[in-house]
Scaffold this active site. Sequence first.
Site, PDB file in Angstrom:
ATOM      1  N   TYR A   1       5.419  99.078  67.716  1.00 46.28           N
ATOM      2  CA  TYR A   1       4.547  98.195  66.839  1.00 46.28           C
ATOM      3  C   TYR A   1       3.223  98.458  66.833  1.00 46.28           C
ATOM      4  CZ  TYR A   1       8.760  95.717  65.080  1.00 46.28           C
ATOM      5  OH  TYR A   1       9.952  95.422  64.435  1.00 46.28           O
TER       6      TYR A   1
ATOM      7  N   ARG B   1      15.090  81.330  60.368  1.00 43.08           N
ATOM      8  CA  ARG B   1      14.922  81.056  58.990  1.00 43.08           C
ATOM      9  C   ARG B   1      16.129  80.594  58.124  1.00 43.08           C
ATOM     10  NH1 ARG B   1      10.480  85.183  57.339  1.00 43.08           N
ATOM     11  NH2 ARG B   1      12.107  86.146  58.372  1.00 43.08           N
TER      12      ARG B   1
ATOM     13  N   ARG C   1       8.944  75.030  60.855  1.00 42.70           N
ATOM     14  CA  ARG C   1       7.956  76.181  60.361  1.00 42.70           C
ATOM     15  C   ARG C   1       7.101  75.620  59.193  1.00 42.70           C
ATOM     16  NH1 ARG C   1       5.844  79.290  59.718  1.00 42.70           N
ATOM     17  NH2 ARG C   1       6.952  81.739  59.160  1.00 42.70           N
TER      18      ARG C   1
ATOM     19  N   ASP D   1       8.709  85.896  70.810  1.00 47.39           N
ATOM     20  CA  ASP D   1       8.835  87.261  69.946  1.00 47.39           C
ATOM     21  C   ASP D   1       8.596  88.159  71.002  1.00 47.39           C
ATOM     22  OD1 ASP D   1       9.163  88.202  67.084  1.00 47.39           O
ATOM     23  OD2 ASP D   1       7.742  89.370  68.065  1.00 47.39           O
TER      24      ASP D   1
ATOM     25  N   ARG E   1      18.514  87.621  67.771  1.00 43.73           N
ATOM     26  CA  ARG E   1      17.958  86.432  67.251  1.00 43.73           C
ATOM     27  C   ARG E   1      19.045  85.462  66.599  1.00 43.73           C
ATOM     28  NH1 ARG E   1      13.914  88.976  63.125  1.00 43.73           N
ATOM     29  NH2 ARG E   1      13.140  90.643  64.129  1.00 43.73           N
TER      30      ARG E   1
HETATM   31  O1  CP3 Z   1      15.905  82.223  69.006  1.00 45.31           O
HETATM   32  C1  CP3 Z   1      15.948  83.361  69.188  1.00 45.31           C
HETATM   33  O2  CP3 Z   1      17.211  83.719  68.680  1.00 45.31           O
HETATM   34  C2  CP3 Z   1      14.930  84.061  69.655  1.00 45.31           C
HETATM   35  C3  CP3 Z   1      14.323  84.757  68.421  1.00 45.31           C
HETATM   36  C4  CP3 Z   1      13.601  86.186  68.502  1.00 45.31           C
HETATM   37  C5  CP3 Z   1      12.542  86.357  67.286  1.00 45.31           C
HETATM   38  N1  CP3 Z   1      12.149  87.654  67.762  1.00 45.31           N
HETATM   39  C6  CP3 Z   1      11.946  85.304  66.841  1.00 45.31           C
HETATM   40  C7  CP3 Z   1      11.432  85.718  65.491  1.00 45.31           C
HETATM   41  C8  CP3 Z   1      14.026  87.280  69.147  1.00 45.31           C
HETATM   42  C9  CP3 Z   1      14.947  87.721  70.048  1.00 45.31           C
HETATM   43  C10 CP3 Z   1      12.840  88.323  68.632  1.00 45.31           C
HETATM   44  C11 CP3 Z   1      12.591  89.672  69.171  1.00 45.31           C
HETATM   45  C12 CP3 Z   1      11.952  90.587  68.323  1.00 45.31           C
HETATM   46  N2  CP3 Z   1      10.745  90.438  67.766  1.00 45.31           N
HETATM   47  C13 CP3 Z   1      12.660  91.973  68.015  1.00 45.31           C
HETATM   48  C14 CP3 Z   1      13.537  92.354  68.902  1.00 45.31           C
HETATM   49  C15 CP3 Z   1      14.814  92.118  68.393  1.00 45.31           C
HETATM   50  C16 CP3 Z   1      15.283  92.583  66.937  1.00 45.31           C
HETATM   51  O3  CP3 Z   1      15.548  91.934  66.022  1.00 45.31           O
HETATM   52  O4  CP3 Z   1      15.184  94.117  66.788  1.00 45.31           O
HETATM   53  C17 CP3 Z   1      11.780  92.541  67.128  1.00 45.31           C
HETATM   54  C18 CP3 Z   1      11.649  93.861  66.664  1.00 45.31           C
HETATM   55  C19 CP3 Z   1      10.303  91.593  66.782  1.00 45.31           C
HETATM   56  C20 CP3 Z   1       9.495  91.787  65.988  1.00 45.31           C
HETATM   57  C21 CP3 Z   1       9.477  90.877  64.810  1.00 45.31           C
HETATM   58  N3  CP3 Z   1       9.063  89.527  64.897  1.00 45.31           N
HETATM   59  C22 CP3 Z   1      10.076  91.170  63.516  1.00 45.31           C
HETATM   60  C23 CP3 Z   1      10.602  92.527  63.050  1.00 45.31           C
HETATM   61  C24 CP3 Z   1      10.075  89.958  62.954  1.00 45.31           C
HETATM   62  C25 CP3 Z   1      10.515  89.672  61.422  1.00 45.31           C
HETATM   63  C26 CP3 Z   1       9.628  89.522  60.411  1.00 45.31           C
HETATM   64  C27 CP3 Z   1      10.165  88.772  59.165  1.00 45.31           C
HETATM   65  O5  CP3 Z   1       9.410  88.329  58.676  1.00 45.31           O
HETATM   66  O6  CP3 Z   1      11.281  88.930  58.887  1.00 45.31           O
HETATM   67  C28 CP3 Z   1       9.278  88.843  63.662  1.00 45.31           C
HETATM   68  C29 CP3 Z   1       9.111  87.739  63.315  1.00 45.31           C
HETATM   69  C30 CP3 Z   1      10.174  86.734  63.851  1.00 45.31           C
HETATM   70  N4  CP3 Z   1      10.423  86.686  65.289  1.00 45.31           N
HETATM   71  C31 CP3 Z   1      10.776  85.695  63.297  1.00 45.31           C
HETATM   72  C32 CP3 Z   1      11.749  84.989  64.157  1.00 45.31           C
HETATM   73  C33 CP3 Z   1      12.572  83.628  63.894  1.00 45.31           C
HETATM   74  C34 CP3 Z   1      10.540  85.346  61.738  1.00 45.31           C
HETATM   75  C35 CP3 Z   1       9.099  84.436  61.845  1.00 45.31           C
HETATM   76  C36 CP3 Z   1       9.234  83.343  61.074  1.00 45.31           C
HETATM   77  O7  CP3 Z   1       9.724  82.389  61.253  1.00 45.31           O
HETATM   78  O8  CP3 Z   1       8.595  83.426  59.729  1.00 45.31           O
END
Ligand code: CP3
Length: 327
Positions: free
Chosen positions: A128, A6, A15, A51, A2
């Site tokens: 999940y 944020r 966002r 995601d 990622r």
């Molecule tokens: O631009 C990039 O770099 C792509 C971003 C990316 C996101 N999710 C965006 C995201 C990627 C590669 C993912 C994959 C993802 N999502 C994984 C596998 C990678 C890893 O980190 O292990 C997993 C486990 C998820 C599930 C998920 N989605 C989680 C654990 C979270 C975080 C929750 C939090 O609030 O911190 C998300 C949400 C998410 N996905 C965010 C982003 C930028 C944050 C959401 C926001 O903007 O509020």
Amino acid sequence: MRQAGRYLPEYRAIREKTDFLKLCKTPELAAEVTIQPVDIIGVDAAILFSDILVIPEAMGMALEIIESKGPTFDDPIRSFDDLNRLSTDGLIDRLKYVFDAIKLTKERLAGRVPLIGFSGAPWTLAVYMVEGKGTKNFDQIKRFIYNEPKAAHTLLEKLSDAVVEYLNEKIRSGCDAVQIFDTWAGILSPTDLDEFSLRYISYICDRLETSGAPVIVFPKGVNDTAKLASLKCDVIGIDWTKDIAEARAQAGGRAIQGNLDPCVLFAPKEKIRQETERVLARYGSGSGHIFNLGHGILPNVAPENAKYLVDCVKELSIKYHERAVSP
Ligand code: CP3
């Protein structure tokens, strides 16, 4: 990893006006956010903003991503019967917004850097879908695999076929490489890892129509890299708990991606530089190291530190690529 998100004020500005899923589902905005880290911190590749949980959502599970709580499914999978709620017919059509975002991003990047597409591995998606929300002990998913192994395998098979279709369509839409994230591979015992995770990653790798696009497999927390040596993939991702020199030796000639601790980005600049040098030196000379963090960038990292890391990698890696010139 990622790399959008944020920690970037430019991301937070978007966002503020749009919820997370709407952002994923609006190709214009997804493309914009995908390109932000390329412009702002200077990374060498873009990773499509999306995601891993869009697949279960497209199968019919109601997904919410709530800040501070993380992703939640209100009605998790807990039994064989629950699997009937999941539909994979027309999955690719329901995920059309992802492929549209890829095409638009490729257009906007205009060849500046390659675009990486990704999917969750079946095991991590299942975690999940069964847990329904964040967990410390993973007790629900483990109850499920130990009490309902047949249902667990049926779910993993369904997900594997979905991931094959999804990643093949991503490659056809223009992704230059694809990555399979198995974020929760490390919670399994070695035998369960084979049975519930690696078997399905292997199934997927065997069925990808890559047209030359490299396939990256990142089973986080799996430090026995030799176990991965039979996978039909090009790159193995490692986190920061594995010595990259050992990973290189065990990876059967595959490239290695990783392995800086993401929390190093909270350290003073000298430490960031020193740790970058250490990881590069441990890998050593030659190609085949994709420098990266060992997991996603954290929300409160200073963008300036992320940019400093990228600059350090660009500067310090050169000497590991110089060929010996004969006198
Ligand atoms: O631009 C990039 O770099 C792509 C971003 C990316 C996101 N999710 C965006 C995201 C990627 C590669 C993912 C994959 C993802 N999502 C994984 C596998 C990678 C890893 O980190 O292990 C997993 C486990 C998820 C599930 C998920 N989605 C989680 C654990 C979270 C975080 C929750 C939090 O609030 O911190 C998300 C949400 C998410 N996905 C965010 C982003 C930028 C944050 C959401 C926001 O903007 O509020």
